[in-house]
Design a protein around this motif. Structure first.
Motif, mmCIF file in Angstrom:
data_model
loop_
_atom_site.group_PDB
_atom_site.id
_atom_site.type_symbol
_atom_site.label_atom_id
_atom_site.label_comp_id
_atom_site.label_asym_id
_atom_site.label_seq_id
_atom_site.Cartn_x
_atom_site.Cartn_y
_atom_site.Cartn_z
ATOM 1 N N MET A 29 0.587 -0.858 -0.108
ATOM 2 C CA MET A 29 0.375 0.249 -0.148
ATOM 3 C C MET A 29 0.842 1.435 -0.272
ATOM 4 S SD MET A 29 -3.012 -1.069 2.940
ATOM 5 C CE MET A 29 -4.662 0.459 2.141
ATOM 6 N N LEU A 30 2.058 1.134 0.527
ATOM 7 C CA LEU A 30 3.163 2.386 0.423
ATOM 8 C C LEU A 30 3.630 2.685 -0.348
ATOM 9 C CD1 LEU A 30 4.999 2.068 3.670
ATOM 10 C CD2 LEU A 30 2.959 3.874 3.022
ATOM 11 N N THR A 31 3.886 1.751 -1.085
ATOM 12 C CA THR A 31 4.808 1.673 -2.517
ATOM 13 C C THR A 31 3.488 1.939 -3.443
ATOM 14 O OG1 THR A 31 5.140 -0.843 -2.664
ATOM 15 C CG2 THR A 31 6.549 0.010 -2.115
ATOM 16 N N HIS A 32 2.603 1.185 -4.287
ATOM 17 C CA HIS A 32 1.233 1.350 -4.368
ATOM 18 C C HIS A 32 0.506 2.218 -4.043
ATOM 19 C CE1 HIS A 32 4.611 -0.924 -7.537
ATOM 20 N NE2 HIS A 32 4.015 -1.473 -6.262
ATOM 21 N N PRO A 33 0.785 3.418 -3.837
ATOM 22 C CA PRO A 33 -0.566 3.851 -3.058
ATOM 23 C C PRO A 33 -1.920 3.948 -4.277
ATOM 24 C CG PRO A 33 0.638 5.723 -3.471
ATOM 25 C CD PRO A 33 1.179 4.454 -4.435
ATOM 26 N N LEU A 34 -2.161 3.758 -5.314
ATOM 27 C CA LEU A 34 -3.089 3.690 -6.181
ATOM 28 C C LEU A 34 -3.919 2.994 -6.028
ATOM 29 C CD1 LEU A 34 -5.338 5.193 -8.118
ATOM 30 C CD2 LEU A 34 -3.538 5.133 -9.487
ATOM 31 N N SER A 35 -3.270 1.600 -5.671
ATOM 32 C CA SER A 35 -3.710 0.573 -5.946
ATOM 33 C C SER A 35 -4.674 -0.399 -4.774
ATOM 34 C CB SER A 35 -3.158 -0.317 -5.808
ATOM 35 O OG SER A 35 -1.543 -0.563 -5.140
ATOM 36 N N GLY A 36 -3.968 0.954 -3.464
ATOM 37 C CA GLY A 36 -4.558 0.777 -2.313
ATOM 38 C C GLY A 36 -5.749 1.164 -1.555
ATOM 39 N N GLU A 37 -5.581 2.698 -2.523
ATOM 40 C CA GLU A 37 -7.482 3.244 -2.450
ATOM 41 C C GLU A 37 -8.206 3.012 -3.427
ATOM 42 O OE1 GLU A 37 -6.367 8.061 -3.222
ATOM 43 O OE2 GLU A 37 -4.437 7.934 -2.854
ATOM 44 N N ILE A 38 -7.966 2.534 -4.395
ATOM 45 C CA ILE A 38 -8.685 0.890 -5.829
ATOM 46 C C ILE A 38 -9.258 0.183 -4.447
ATOM 47 C CG2 ILE A 38 -9.444 -0.083 -7.380
ATOM 48 C CD1 ILE A 38 -7.352 1.926 -8.894
ATOM 49 N N THR A 39 -8.141 -0.640 -4.045
ATOM 50 C CA THR A 39 -8.964 -1.335 -3.167
ATOM 51 C C THR A 39 -10.133 -0.894 -1.484
ATOM 52 O OG1 THR A 39 -6.886 -2.742 -3.643
ATOM 53 C CG2 THR A 39 -8.062 -3.341 -1.270
ATOM 54 N N ILE A 40 -9.666 -0.425 -0.861
ATOM 55 C CA ILE A 40 -10.260 0.904 -0.229
ATOM 56 C C ILE A 40 -11.739 0.995 -0.787
ATOM 57 C CG2 ILE A 40 -10.388 2.584 1.388
ATOM 58 C CD1 ILE A 40 -7.642 2.459 1.980
ATOM 59 N N ALA A 41 -11.527 1.743 -1.784
ATOM 60 C CA ALA A 41 -13.263 1.989 -2.606
ATOM 61 C C ALA A 41 -13.896 0.574 -2.928
ATOM 62 C CB ALA A 41 -12.352 2.579 -4.179
ATOM 63 N N VAL A 42 -12.624 -0.296 -3.298
ATOM 64 C CA VAL A 42 -13.856 -1.504 -3.896
ATOM 65 C C VAL A 42 -14.748 -2.537 -2.760
ATOM 66 C CG1 VAL A 42 -13.847 -3.697 -4.253
ATOM 67 C CG2 VAL A 42 -12.520 -2.054 -5.716
ATOM 68 N N MET A 43 -13.661 -1.984 -1.064
ATOM 69 C CA MET A 43 -14.840 -2.423 -0.171
ATOM 70 C C MET A 43 -15.464 -1.356 0.553
ATOM 71 S SD MET A 43 -11.008 -3.641 1.594
ATOM 72 C CE MET A 43 -11.720 -3.449 3.436
ATOM 73 N N LEU A 44 -15.340 -0.263 0.143
ATOM 74 C CA LEU A 44 -16.516 0.497 0.561
ATOM 75 C C LEU A 44 -17.876 0.591 -0.950
ATOM 76 C CD1 LEU A 44 -16.774 3.396 1.972
ATOM 77 C CD2 LEU A 44 -16.316 5.032 0.675
ATOM 78 N N ALA A 45 -17.600 0.280 -1.560
ATOM 79 C CA ALA A 45 -18.077 0.339 -2.624
ATOM 80 C C ALA A 45 -19.325 -1.244 -2.152
ATOM 81 C CB ALA A 45 -17.843 0.342 -4.262
ATOM 82 N N ALA A 46 -18.725 -2.318 -2.249
ATOM 83 C CA ALA A 46 -19.414 -3.121 -1.371
ATOM 84 C C ALA A 46 -20.173 -3.274 -0.030
ATOM 85 C CB ALA A 46 -18.320 -4.239 -1.553
ATOM 86 N N TYR A 47 -19.246 -2.073 0.375
ATOM 87 C CA TYR A 47 -20.164 -2.138 1.811
ATOM 88 C C TYR A 47 -21.635 -1.469 1.391
ATOM 89 C CZ TYR A 47 -21.661 0.772 6.006
ATOM 90 O OH TYR A 47 -22.533 0.733 6.747
ATOM 91 N N PHE A 48 -21.520 -0.401 0.712
ATOM 92 C CA PHE A 48 -23.055 0.171 0.209
ATOM 93 C C PHE A 48 -24.033 -0.556 -0.248
ATOM 94 C CE2 PHE A 48 -20.104 4.786 0.053
ATOM 95 C CZ PHE A 48 -20.604 5.363 1.155
ATOM 96 N N LEU A 49 -23.004 -1.379 -0.922
ATOM 97 C CA LEU A 49 -24.482 -2.575 -1.640
ATOM 98 C C LEU A 49 -25.071 -3.752 -0.469
ATOM 99 C CD1 LEU A 49 -25.613 -3.025 -4.512
ATOM 100 C CD2 LEU A 49 -23.281 -5.005 -4.854
ATOM 101 N N ALA A 50 -24.430 -3.823 -0.220
ATOM 102 C CA ALA A 50 -24.777 -4.834 0.914
ATOM 103 C C ALA A 50 -25.563 -3.787 1.783
ATOM 104 C CB ALA A 50 -23.703 -5.551 2.151
#
Length: 186
Positions: free
Chosen positions: A90-111
């Motif tokens: 996550m530190l070396t590839h911050p965009l992928s970390g942000e996208i992962t968090i966004a996917v988790m957030l989108a899944a939460y909103f859907l549920a």
């Protein structure tokens, strides 16, 4: 302030000042987060990464100390490695970390949205239950919008953080005002 009558005037004045300072700071940071949501998302992702590394190091220390007691803490070692590696990625590839968090957030909103809609149909005879339906539909729409544009969805992290800070900041200012009223009565 449930037990406000047990505080002295000096304690209430200190609480008033603390609530006021914290409230103003939260409002400032909240508005900055709304103005620059990608920066706020990056800051959140970086804090999560450092937290994962710290947890991993703590787990590793605990696991290796357990070897002295003839224990076999293999699970803790595996979790330590996973935490440290995930934090490092996550530190070396911050965009992928942000996208992962966004996917988790989108899944939460859907549920959450599906659950709210289902609850509406179970409680539709209750007064005000239409707000469950509206909330559920909004959550589902937000989830779909985030899934369709994951890069833009990373901004949602900063926006939600900013909105949360603004509302909490307002609550702190209101508590400060409440402490002021109590001080006048003491």
């Amino acid at each position: 302030m449930l037990f406000a009558n047990r505080f002295t005037k000096e304690e209430m004045q200190k609480s008033r000042t603390r609530f006021l300072i914290i409230g103003v700071l939260m409002l400032i940071i909240g508005f900055i987060s709304l103005a620059a949501p990608y920066v706020a998302s990056l800051a959140i992702e970086t804090m999560i990464a450092f937290s994962l590394i710290a947890v991993g190091i703590s787990n590793a220390i605990t696991a290796f100390q357990s070897f002295r007691n003839a224990a076999k803490p293999w699970f803790e070692i595996v979790m330590a490695v996973i935490s440290i590696v995930t934090g490092y990625i996550m530190l070396t590839h911050p965009l992928s970390g942000e996208i992962t968090i966004a996917v988790m957030l989108a899944a939460y909103f859907l549920a959450s949205g599906v659950s709210s809609v289902a609850n509406y149909f179970a409680l539709h005879s209750f007064g005000g239950s239409v707000w469950l339906l509206i909330s559920g539909i909004i959550s589902i729409v937000l989830s779909v919008v985030m899934w369709k544009n994951l890069l833009g969805a990373t901004a949602v992290i900063g926006i939600i953080f900013g909105i949360n800070l603004i509302y909490t900041g307002i609550a702190m200012l209101i508590l400060s005002k409440g402490c002021d009223r109590i001080c006048k009565r003491l």
